[in-house]
Design an enzyme around this catalytic site. Structure first.
Site, PDB file in Angstrom:
ATOM      1  CE1 TYR A 117     -34.806  24.517 -11.608  1.00 37.68           C
ATOM      2  CE2 TYR A 117     -34.774  23.162  -9.634  1.00 37.68           C
ATOM      3  CZ  TYR A 117     -34.316  24.253 -10.346  1.00 37.68           C
ATOM      4  OH  TYR A 117     -33.362  25.077  -9.777  1.00 37.68           O
ATOM      5  NE  ARG A 122     -31.991  21.399 -10.598  1.00 36.15           N
ATOM      6  CZ  ARG A 122     -32.545  20.470  -9.819  1.00 36.15           C
ATOM      7  NH1 ARG A 122     -33.503  19.685 -10.300  1.00 36.15           N
ATOM      8  NH2 ARG A 122     -32.158  20.303  -8.576  1.00 36.15           N
ATOM      9  CG  ASP A 123     -29.321  26.805  -9.444  1.00 34.95           C
ATOM     10  OD1 ASP A 123     -29.619  27.903  -9.925  1.00 34.95           O
ATOM     11  OD2 ASP A 123     -29.167  26.624  -8.223  1.00 34.95           O
ATOM     12  CB  SER A 129     -31.333  24.474  -7.226  1.00 34.87           C
ATOM     13  OG  SER A 129     -32.200  24.767  -6.157  1.00 34.87           O
ATOM     14  CG  ASP A 169     -33.472  30.390 -11.685  1.00 39.54           C
ATOM     15  OD1 ASP A 169     -34.354  31.265 -11.757  1.00 39.54           O
ATOM     16  OD2 ASP A 169     -32.978  30.015 -10.604  1.00 39.54           O
ATOM     17  CG  ASP A 344     -35.305  29.921  -1.670  1.00 39.88           C
ATOM     18  OD1 ASP A 344     -36.142  29.358  -2.387  1.00 39.88           O
ATOM     19  OD2 ASP A 344     -35.536  30.973  -1.040  1.00 39.88           O
TER      20      ASP A 344
HETATM   21  C1  BGC Z   1     -35.074  22.917  -5.390  1.00 42.32           C
HETATM   22  C2  BGC Z   1     -36.004  21.802  -5.782  1.00 42.32           C
HETATM   23  C3  BGC Z   1     -37.355  22.021  -5.148  1.00 42.32           C
HETATM   24  C4  BGC Z   1     -37.883  23.405  -5.496  1.00 42.32           C
HETATM   25  C5  BGC Z   1     -39.196  23.714  -4.842  1.00 42.32           C
HETATM   26  C6  BGC Z   1     -35.675  24.259  -5.739  1.00 42.32           C
HETATM   27  O1  BGC Z   1     -34.871  25.278  -5.277  1.00 42.32           O
HETATM   28  O2  BGC Z   1     -33.835  22.759  -6.021  1.00 42.32           O
HETATM   29  O3  BGC Z   1     -35.473  20.578  -5.368  1.00 42.32           O
HETATM   30  O4  BGC Z   1     -38.258  21.052  -5.579  1.00 42.32           O
HETATM   31  O5  BGC Z   1     -36.942  24.398  -5.136  1.00 42.32           O
HETATM   32  O6  BGC Z   1     -39.075  23.847  -3.480  1.00 42.32           O
END
Ligand code: BGC
Length: 389
Positions: A117, A122-123, A129, A169, A344
């Site tokens: 990820y 990203r996001d 995120s 996502d 989140d």
């Molecule tokens: C975050 C990550 C995290 C993952 C699991 C995501 O929303 O951006 O940094 O590792 O959630 O908790």
């Protein structure tokens, strides 16, 4: 690319060690035709175990021994290891070594679940995120180096089964958020970055890759199903340009979301309907129709929820436990990708990554940054767990 001529495992390992991790990808050492979860235990993330043990101690210190005892049961539930930044990559080898040891002790296959990820930008449709890589600052090249570094960690552990959930996502945003400028700008990099990850990581015969399928209430609507299958096929087709033997095992759905699996009373919010509807469209495009479905926070289904309620939802509870016993052979396993209790997104309106969804009425507040431990949320998930602990 060295062509698609079948090479013996020993020869490929020798070649890989001569060429080193900067070499172009080799042919996959075997197709991803087997459900990696069969006759196996999912590896319990030590990261999550440590967080849960600390959370249980906090609950006990506050005087609720019964809840603390229940909390400790979470320490044994397998969740995914999130490799959400370059600095996290070097931790992978330690987990694989630990899994190898457990495998030797128990004579049971271990499946190490890893979420990759870190796409640049990203996001792109939310803020909570957003990550460390930026397309305008060589983000795609840095992403490819990050993927190769993951490969270097993996290559010493051909005896440990690894599942990779790829870029939660990303496909959801490619299909439905192209009106968001950041997503439109990121589209090529996201397809190419994902394709590179598939091409590179599917070299390893012990790796099974599941692409992002977002979730039922995002991509499961009739208008989105075809475009979803098209994007997934595009990623795999571009991966095959880099490595003709590139393959994936399937698609991961409901990651970090709350939908049920044959349990939702809310029309359009059920992953079982979604995977059954998507499967024939994947098959028609030559893609394998196998799924893993996150149920970590899907215990409660009988409350109204909209697709926008993705952030620290106030009514969620821990859900069905990880298992290779699933309601449909299309589904390889029920998994817990999101480690329940990690946040989140922040509810702090002044924070750079503040997203309105995390400040909404349906979100538990005050909430810490995405990924950070959120004790009150962990306790909520535990109190609302279904099945209960
Ligand atoms: C975050 C990550 C995290 C993952 C699991 C995501 O929303 O951006 O940094 O590792 O959630 O908790």
């Amino acid at each position: 690319m060295k062509g698609a001529i079948p090479l013996s495992t020993a020869f490929v390992s020798l070649l890989a060690s001569i060429l080193g991790s900067n070499a172009t990808p080799l042919s996959a050492r075997g197709p991803q035709t087997v459900n990696p979860y069969l006759d196996a235990d999912q590896y319990v993330s030590p990261v999550y175990t440590d967080q849960v043990v600390a959370a249980a101690a906090t609950i006990r210190a506050n005087g609720n021994n019964a809840l603390a005892d229940k909390a400790l049961l979470l320490a044994e539930v397998p969740t995914f290891l999130w490799i959400d930044r370059i600095a996290a990559v070097t931790s992978i080898g330690g987990y694989l070594l630990d899994a190898r040891t457990k495998q030797a002790q128990s004579a049971r296959k271990q499946v190490v679940n890893i979420e990759v990820y870190n796409l640049p930008d990203r996001d792109c449709s939310a803020k909570a995120s957003s990550g460390e890589l930026d397309i305008s600052q060589a983000g795609l090249a840095r992403y490819e180096a990050y993927i190769k570094a993951i490969g270097s960690q993996i290559e010493s552990y051909p005896d440990v089964t690894i599942v990779i959930g790829l870029e939660t996502d990303s496909v959801g945003n490619l299909v439905s958020n192209q009106s968001v400028p950041k997503c439109a700008n990121a589209a090529e990099a996201h397809i190419n970055g994902s394709a590179f990850a598939v091409a590179w990581l599917s070299q390893y015969a012990n790796v099974s890759i599941y692409l992002d399928g977002a979730h039922a209430a995002w991509l499961g609507w009739p208008d989105n199903l075809g475009p979803t299958a098209d994007i997934l096929a595009e990623i795999v087709n571009r991966a095959k340009v880099i490595n003709p033997a590139a393959t994936v095992r399937g698609v991961a759905t409901n990651v970090s979301n709350y939908n049920g699996l044959g349990t939702s009373t809310n029309f359009g919010y059920d992953e079982l309907d979604y995977v059954r509807n998507l499967a024939p469209l994947l098959t028609a495009r030559g893609l394998p129709a196998h799924f893993i479905v996150d149920q970590g926070r899907s215990g409660q289904q009988d409350y109204p929820r909209s697709g926008g309620d993705w952030c620290n939802n106030k009514q969620a509870g821990f859900g069905p436990r990880p298992s290779s016993i699933t309601p449909d052979p299309l589904i390889d396993a029920i998994v817990w990708v999101k480690p329940g209790g990690q946040g989140d997104g922040t509810s702090d309106e002044t924070a750079e990554r503040f997203d309105e969804a995390c400040g909404s009425e349906t979100s538990l507040k005050p909430a810490p940054e995405a990924g950070a431990w959120f004790q009150e949320y962990f306790e909520q998930l535990l109190e609302n767990a279904n099945p209960p602990f």
